[in-house]
Design a protein around this motif. Sequence first.
Motif, mmCIF file in Angstrom:
data_model
loop_
_atom_site.group_PDB
_atom_site.id
_atom_site.type_symbol
_atom_site.label_atom_id
_atom_site.label_comp_id
_atom_site.label_asym_id
_atom_site.label_seq_id
_atom_site.Cartn_x
_atom_site.Cartn_y
_atom_site.Cartn_z
ATOM 1 N N HIS A 104 -57.939 155.863 -72.675
ATOM 2 C CA HIS A 104 -57.295 154.582 -73.012
ATOM 3 C C HIS A 104 -56.441 154.036 -71.872
ATOM 4 O O HIS A 104 -55.655 153.125 -72.068
ATOM 5 N N LEU A 150 -56.785 150.469 -71.340
ATOM 6 C CA LEU A 150 -56.069 149.610 -72.294
ATOM 7 C C LEU A 150 -54.656 149.326 -71.796
ATOM 8 O O LEU A 150 -54.152 148.224 -71.896
ATOM 9 N N LEU A 151 -54.022 150.375 -71.251
ATOM 10 C CA LEU A 151 -52.653 150.202 -70.781
ATOM 11 C C LEU A 151 -52.587 149.296 -69.563
ATOM 12 O O LEU A 151 -51.586 148.643 -69.319
ATOM 13 N N LEU A 172 -46.477 145.683 -68.475
ATOM 14 C CA LEU A 172 -45.223 146.416 -68.479
ATOM 15 C C LEU A 172 -45.420 147.924 -68.493
ATOM 16 O O LEU A 172 -44.460 148.679 -68.459
ATOM 17 N N ILE A 220 -46.419 151.762 -64.437
ATOM 18 C CA ILE A 220 -46.801 152.961 -63.720
ATOM 19 C C ILE A 220 -48.322 153.089 -63.585
ATOM 20 O O ILE A 220 -48.832 153.691 -62.668
ATOM 21 N N PRO A 249 -44.873 152.298 -72.826
ATOM 22 C CA PRO A 249 -45.855 153.311 -72.465
ATOM 23 C C PRO A 249 -45.516 154.113 -71.216
ATOM 24 O O PRO A 249 -46.050 155.199 -71.016
ATOM 25 N N ALA A 250 -44.613 153.595 -70.374
ATOM 26 C CA ALA A 250 -44.414 154.232 -69.060
ATOM 27 C C ALA A 250 -43.990 155.696 -69.166
ATOM 28 O O ALA A 250 -44.529 156.561 -68.473
ATOM 29 N N ILE A 271 -46.935 157.942 -70.183
ATOM 30 C CA ILE A 271 -47.897 158.203 -69.101
ATOM 31 C C ILE A 271 -47.329 159.223 -68.121
ATOM 32 O O ILE A 271 -48.029 160.105 -67.642
ATOM 33 N N MET A 272 -46.028 159.105 -67.853
ATOM 34 C CA MET A 272 -45.389 160.058 -66.937
ATOM 35 C C MET A 272 -45.498 161.490 -67.458
ATOM 36 O O MET A 272 -45.830 162.399 -66.716
ATOM 37 N N MET A 310 -52.040 157.315 -76.874
ATOM 38 C CA MET A 310 -52.216 156.332 -75.800
ATOM 39 C C MET A 310 -52.687 154.995 -76.379
ATOM 40 O O MET A 310 -52.227 153.926 -75.977
ATOM 41 N N GLY A 311 -53.630 155.078 -77.320
ATOM 42 C CA GLY A 311 -54.125 153.858 -77.955
ATOM 43 C C GLY A 311 -53.011 153.131 -78.686
ATOM 44 O O GLY A 311 -52.860 151.915 -78.584
ATOM 45 N N VAL A 352 -49.636 153.264 -78.237
ATOM 46 C CA VAL A 352 -48.626 152.614 -77.388
ATOM 47 C C VAL A 352 -49.223 151.455 -76.590
ATOM 48 O O VAL A 352 -48.522 150.534 -76.200
ATOM 49 N N ALA A 353 -50.550 151.527 -76.355
ATOM 50 C CA ALA A 353 -51.177 150.431 -75.602
ATOM 51 C C ALA A 353 -51.231 149.162 -76.446
ATOM 52 O O ALA A 353 -51.022 148.069 -75.957
ATOM 53 N N ASP A 380 -47.467 146.792 -78.444
ATOM 54 C CA ASP A 380 -46.708 145.665 -77.899
ATOM 55 C C ASP A 380 -47.310 144.348 -78.358
ATOM 56 O O ASP A 380 -46.595 143.346 -78.511
ATOM 57 N N GLY A 426 -39.663 147.478 -71.632
ATOM 58 C CA GLY A 426 -39.928 146.134 -71.138
ATOM 59 C C GLY A 426 -40.021 145.038 -72.177
ATOM 60 O O GLY A 426 -39.256 144.071 -72.148
ATOM 61 N N VAL A 427 -40.952 145.172 -73.123
ATOM 62 C CA VAL A 427 -41.173 144.097 -74.083
ATOM 63 C C VAL A 427 -39.935 143.873 -74.945
ATOM 64 O O VAL A 427 -39.541 142.742 -75.217
#
Lengths: 157, 389
Positions: free
Chosen positions: A62, A65-66, A71, A74, B127-128, B131-132, B148-149, B151-152, B155, B337-338
Amino acid sequence: MQVKNNMQTNLISVTRGTTLSQLLDLFSSFHSFPVVPVVDDDNILLGIVHIQSFFEIFKPHHHDLLMRNPLSMISREPTNIFDVDIEEGMGLLVIVADIMDTKMVKVEQDEDIKKAYDLMQLHNREAIPVVDKDKKLVGIISVFDVVMKIFKEKGLV
Amino acid sequence: MNFILGISLILLFGVLSGKIAEKIKTPAITAYLVLGIFIGPYAARFVPMSVLNASGIISNFALSIIAFSIGQNFSFSIFKQIGKQVIWISVLAAFGAWVFVVVGMRMIGLPLYVALIFGAISTATAPAALIMVIRQYKAKGKFTDILMGVVAIDDAWGLIVFSVCLAFARKIHFNQAASMAQVIIGSLLQIGLSLVMGGIIGWMFCTFAYHIRNKRDLLIYTIGTIFLTAGLALHFHLSVLLSCMILSAVIVNIHKESFRFFDVLQTIDWPIYLIFFVLAGANLEIEMLKHIGLIGVVYLIARVVGKCIGTYFGAVFSHAGHEVKTYMGIAQMPQAGVALGMALISKSVFPELGSMIFTAVAATTIIYEIIGPFFVKLSLYKTGQIQNQ
């Protein structure tokens, strides 16, 4: 100046099920990795594999998707390929369907090469696949093909 | 200090703070925010008032581009790709957070319009940090994929909820004489018109886009259209966020090669976001922090509880496993962010309580960014996505 008279028709294509190992074997003797079309059993174009596609292997599911969310910041960083987690067996487990690029820029064979050239410039591509009216793959046209055509016309070649 | 010098300092310090954040493994947004606090009017005063006064315009610039980019998620192929579980969980987690925060804020006596805004802001997840953690611990598995889906996509839900709540909050606050029916009809009209306007511009955009032949024109055409939509929305008092989102949702569904419009934006949008987040930090009124203690605590707790309960029901309805039900809620803790963008809009719309909303959200963002990654790590560890840690 139609695309079909100026494209390469001697193609190497792969399918969705081609494994990473097969893909690497196929092009190991090339100078650099080319743009490789991905087709189904009926030769319909599904996507392409290019050098950037290999980086998909190291990204989480995914991730694409990100990338759509600016925002997530990264996600734009380039992958550090010197520190990646590659397991044994990935050569067989990863297939073309996992890494291929379906954000596809293609051109129809009856179009003018000017249009093909514009598309390549617009999308920063060195080569794009050529299809017929039924979306079947018939060739590949590159910036070099266009340059050659012009040079030939001017009598340089 | 003049305007241009102020912007240049923001950009250059921004690069530096981004580098430091990379070293200490913190999301860049947090670094920009903290930088904003340090160089803002309450500390080093490097940000001139002329730049600070332009925060509203810069937020609208940045948020219209952000909404445009997020709107591309609304395509049929994306919904198919992310699957039923992600949709259920993300929708109900957002809804859960919204309900709990609205009720929590009402219970401590905040007016309805402020509670609605807080609820809407609480829906977004950053999401940052996730991902980290995934990168650092090389997490993988089904749970990671679903997370992941979630948090993607969330927003996108967050921006919709916020736009709708903002429309209601505005009507409630500024037309206090209006009856409930008038509030509802007025808000729905504003939302409907935003959608129609974004849709029409999107359709026109695609019709003329086929004449664009080079990258330079593509960039100008795309930015120009986003600002046209945002500008018209502001002019007619419609929702900038909704109209920009629907603009891209229409484009992504009717243009065959729509990715080119989104890709081209990525070549120039970064400095705008950087300035946006640093200004967000500079807007934080440190003085106000001591007055928001209770609000901050209720927000911090209600948001997490709402996310956990919403996620639980989402997992039940979509037949997800026990691990998703139990641990996915806490993994959605980071907020950045959002949420800050929404808070900045609220600050500019509501002159009286807007600053309090913004300061509470900015302060809780920093807290969530500090403790969030720990809970993300915990949930990935408990669900077996991280080995040997």
